[in-house]
Motif scaffolding. Structure first.
Motif, PDB file in Angstrom:
ATOM      1  N   SER A  12       9.036   6.006   3.607  1.00 34.20           N
ATOM      2  CA  SER A  12       7.950   6.788   2.895  1.00 34.20           C
ATOM      3  C   SER A  12       8.329   8.181   3.252  1.00 34.20           C
ATOM      4  O   SER A  12       8.002   8.902   4.306  1.00 34.20           O
ATOM      5  N   HIS A  14       6.419  10.406   2.197  1.00 36.66           N
ATOM      6  CA  HIS A  14       5.069  11.283   2.289  1.00 36.66           C
ATOM      7  C   HIS A  14       4.860  11.093   3.915  1.00 36.66           C
ATOM      8  O   HIS A  14       4.183  11.976   4.835  1.00 36.66           O
ATOM      9  N   ILE A  36       5.554  -1.134   4.258  1.00 34.87           N
ATOM     10  CA  ILE A  36       5.059  -0.972   3.023  1.00 34.87           C
ATOM     11  C   ILE A  36       5.916  -1.704   1.821  1.00 34.87           C
ATOM     12  O   ILE A  36       5.534  -1.666   0.855  1.00 34.87           O
ATOM     13  N   PRO A  40       0.171  -5.743   0.886  1.00 36.28           N
ATOM     14  CA  PRO A  40      -0.895  -4.801   1.489  1.00 36.28           C
ATOM     15  C   PRO A  40      -1.725  -5.854   2.522  1.00 36.28           C
ATOM     16  O   PRO A  40      -2.021  -5.163   3.715  1.00 36.28           O
ATOM     17  N   ARG A  43      -0.731  -6.113   6.159  1.00 36.71           N
ATOM     18  CA  ARG A  43      -0.698  -5.083   7.205  1.00 36.71           C
ATOM     19  C   ARG A  43      -1.726  -4.992   8.173  1.00 36.71           C
ATOM     20  O   ARG A  43      -2.775  -5.867   8.131  1.00 36.71           O
ATOM     21  N   ALA A  54      -4.589   1.549   1.760  1.00 32.88           N
ATOM     22  CA  ALA A  54      -3.622   0.778   2.154  1.00 32.88           C
ATOM     23  C   ALA A  54      -2.321   1.323   2.239  1.00 32.88           C
ATOM     24  O   ALA A  54      -1.242   0.746   2.356  1.00 32.88           O
ATOM     25  N   GLU A  55      -2.483   2.908   2.149  1.00 34.82           N
ATOM     26  CA  GLU A  55      -1.095   3.544   2.020  1.00 34.82           C
ATOM     27  C   GLU A  55      -0.865   4.266   3.482  1.00 34.82           C
ATOM     28  O   GLU A  55      -1.721   4.575   3.914  1.00 34.82           O
ATOM     29  N   VAL A  56       0.448   4.433   3.499  1.00 39.17           N
ATOM     30  CA  VAL A  56       0.947   5.297   4.487  1.00 39.17           C
ATOM     31  C   VAL A  56       1.160   6.641   3.867  1.00 39.17           C
ATOM     32  O   VAL A  56       1.375   6.650   2.706  1.00 39.17           O
ATOM     33  N   PRO A  57       1.120   7.831   4.625  1.00 37.61           N
ATOM     34  CA  PRO A  57       0.733   7.947   6.186  1.00 37.61           C
ATOM     35  C   PRO A  57      -0.795   7.987   6.021  1.00 37.61           C
ATOM     36  O   PRO A  57      -1.637   8.103   5.593  1.00 37.61           O
ATOM     37  N   GLN A  68      -3.551  11.023   3.202  1.00 31.50           N
ATOM     38  CA  GLN A  68      -2.902  11.838   2.096  1.00 31.50           C
ATOM     39  C   GLN A  68      -2.087  12.826   2.961  1.00 31.50           C
ATOM     40  O   GLN A  68      -2.787  13.742   3.366  1.00 31.50           O
ATOM     41  N   SER A  69      -0.808  12.885   2.599  1.00 33.18           N
ATOM     42  CA  SER A  69       0.296  13.625   3.499  1.00 33.18           C
ATOM     43  C   SER A  69      -0.110  15.093   3.319  1.00 33.18           C
ATOM     44  O   SER A  69      -0.253  15.739   4.527  1.00 33.18           O
ATOM     45  N   TYR A 167      10.637  14.377   0.286  1.00 35.15           N
ATOM     46  CA  TYR A 167      11.562  13.698  -0.587  1.00 35.15           C
ATOM     47  C   TYR A 167      12.757  14.451  -0.956  1.00 35.15           C
ATOM     48  O   TYR A 167      13.800  13.897  -1.223  1.00 35.15           O
TER      49      TYR A 167
HETATM   50  N1  LIG Z   1      -0.355  10.546  -2.217  1.00 35.71           N
HETATM   51  C1  LIG Z   1      -0.187  10.007  -1.004  1.00 35.71           C
HETATM   52  C2  LIG Z   1       1.125   8.991  -1.595  1.00 35.71           C
HETATM   53  C3  LIG Z   1       1.135   7.890  -0.335  1.00 35.71           C
HETATM   54  C4  LIG Z   1       1.899   6.818  -0.862  1.00 35.71           C
HETATM   55  O1  LIG Z   1       2.412   6.694  -2.016  1.00 35.71           O
HETATM   56  N2  LIG Z   1       2.237   5.935   0.356  1.00 35.71           N
HETATM   57  C5  LIG Z   1       3.184   4.782  -0.080  1.00 35.71           C
HETATM   58  C6  LIG Z   1       4.592   5.172   0.509  1.00 35.71           C
HETATM   59  S1  LIG Z   1       5.604   6.487   0.123  1.00 35.71           S
HETATM   60  C7  LIG Z   1       2.737   3.587   0.339  1.00 35.71           C
HETATM   61  O2  LIG Z   1       1.975   3.777   1.470  1.00 35.71           O
HETATM   62  N3  LIG Z   1       3.037   2.371  -0.591  1.00 35.71           N
HETATM   63  C8  LIG Z   1       2.450   1.169  -0.071  1.00 35.71           C
HETATM   64  C9  LIG Z   1       1.734   0.384  -1.069  1.00 35.71           C
HETATM   65  O3  LIG Z   1       0.948   1.242  -1.873  1.00 35.71           O
HETATM   66  O4  LIG Z   1       1.257  -0.620  -0.965  1.00 35.71           O
HETATM   67  C10 LIG Z   1       0.388  10.986   0.098  1.00 35.71           C
HETATM   68  O5  LIG Z   1       0.688  12.029  -0.236  1.00 35.71           O
HETATM   69  O6  LIG Z   1      -0.062  10.472   1.283  1.00 35.71           O
END
Ligand SMILES: N[C@@H](CCC(=O)N[C@@H](CS)C(=O)NCC(=O)O)C(=O)O
Length: 205
Positions: A12, A14, A36, A40, A43, A54-57, A68-69, A167
């Motif tokens: 990731s 982010h 990831i 989800p 986790r 459920a997203e990182v970070p 949100q990074s 990225y």
């Molecule tokens: N806009 C969010 C994007 C976060 C994101 O897309 N995280 C992805 C990894 S890069 C994630 O956790 N994906 C797992 C999922 O959605 O299940 C940020 O800037 O933090």
């Protein structure tokens, strides 16, 4: 000193942005590896309770969740007066760079990297071409933002550098060719006296 726990994954960008920011700012923190690529619901429960998508970070600051990074980086810079957060001008600069990154380079490169991973499967006709054209514009604007300085925040890297690096570190894996300006900046980022290897930022287990 605050108790900081960062949830992330080495794939990731982010999450890597935030990990790099914490390291450059010398803010001690724990990390939690979140898979990831797994469903989800599998986790960790504390992670799911704190990360609404459920997203990182996810960064816990003294038990308070931050997601949100770009917003996390801004919070770190403002709270600890680091990475450009020491001055109003630095904060203005980071807000501008964060918005640009999220809308532009941070929109196309993750998609192009993912398209490579899945061999374009599931991407609509013309999508990769469109993302590539966007990246070409972003590459030109990268140089305009950077100007003659070594980093986006001047002599020292700041929040904007962390965000843009997230990225662009994988520009070649995304199938794109970095400009000379981008390559030179990536070299400077790699030479910073902190670990930038994603596997070191988020060790598993
Ligand atoms: N806009 C969010 C994007 C976060 C994101 O897309 N995280 C992805 C990894 S890069 C994630 O956790 N994906 C797992 C999922 O959605 O299940 C940020 O800037 O933090």
């Amino acid at each position: 000193m605050s108790q900081l726990t960062l949830y992330g994954h080495p794939d990731s960008g982010h999450a890597c942005k935030v990990a790099l920011g914490l390291r450059l700012a010398k803010l001690p923190h724990d990390t939690v590896y979140v898979d990831i690529w797994a469903a989800p619901e599998t986790r960790p429960a504390d992670f799911l309770a704190a990360s609404p998508l459920a997203e990182v970070p996810l960064l816990m600051i003294d038990g308070v969740p931050h997601v949100q990074s770009g917003a996390i980086l801004l919070a770190i810079a403002s709270k600890y007066k680091v990475l450009g957060g020491q001055s109003e001008a630095g904060l203005t600069r980071m807000r501008e760079l964060l918005m640009w990154e999220a809308n532009r380079i941070g929109m196309c490169l993750p998609q192009l990297k993912e398209a490579k991973r899945v061999n374009g499967e599931g991407f609509a006709d013309g999508a990769i071409e469109w993302l590539t054209r966007r990246f070409e514009v972003d590459s030109r604007n990268f140089a305009r933002w950077l100007g003659d300085a070594p980093f986006f925040h001047g002599e020292e890297p700041g929040v904007g550098d962390c965000a843009i690096w997230g990225y662009t570190q994988w520009v070649k894996e995304a199938g794109m060719t970095p400009t000379d300006t981008m390559s030179a900046w990536l070299e400077r980022m790699r030479a910073l006296p902190v670990d930038t290897d994603p596997k070191m930022l988020f060790p598993q287990g």
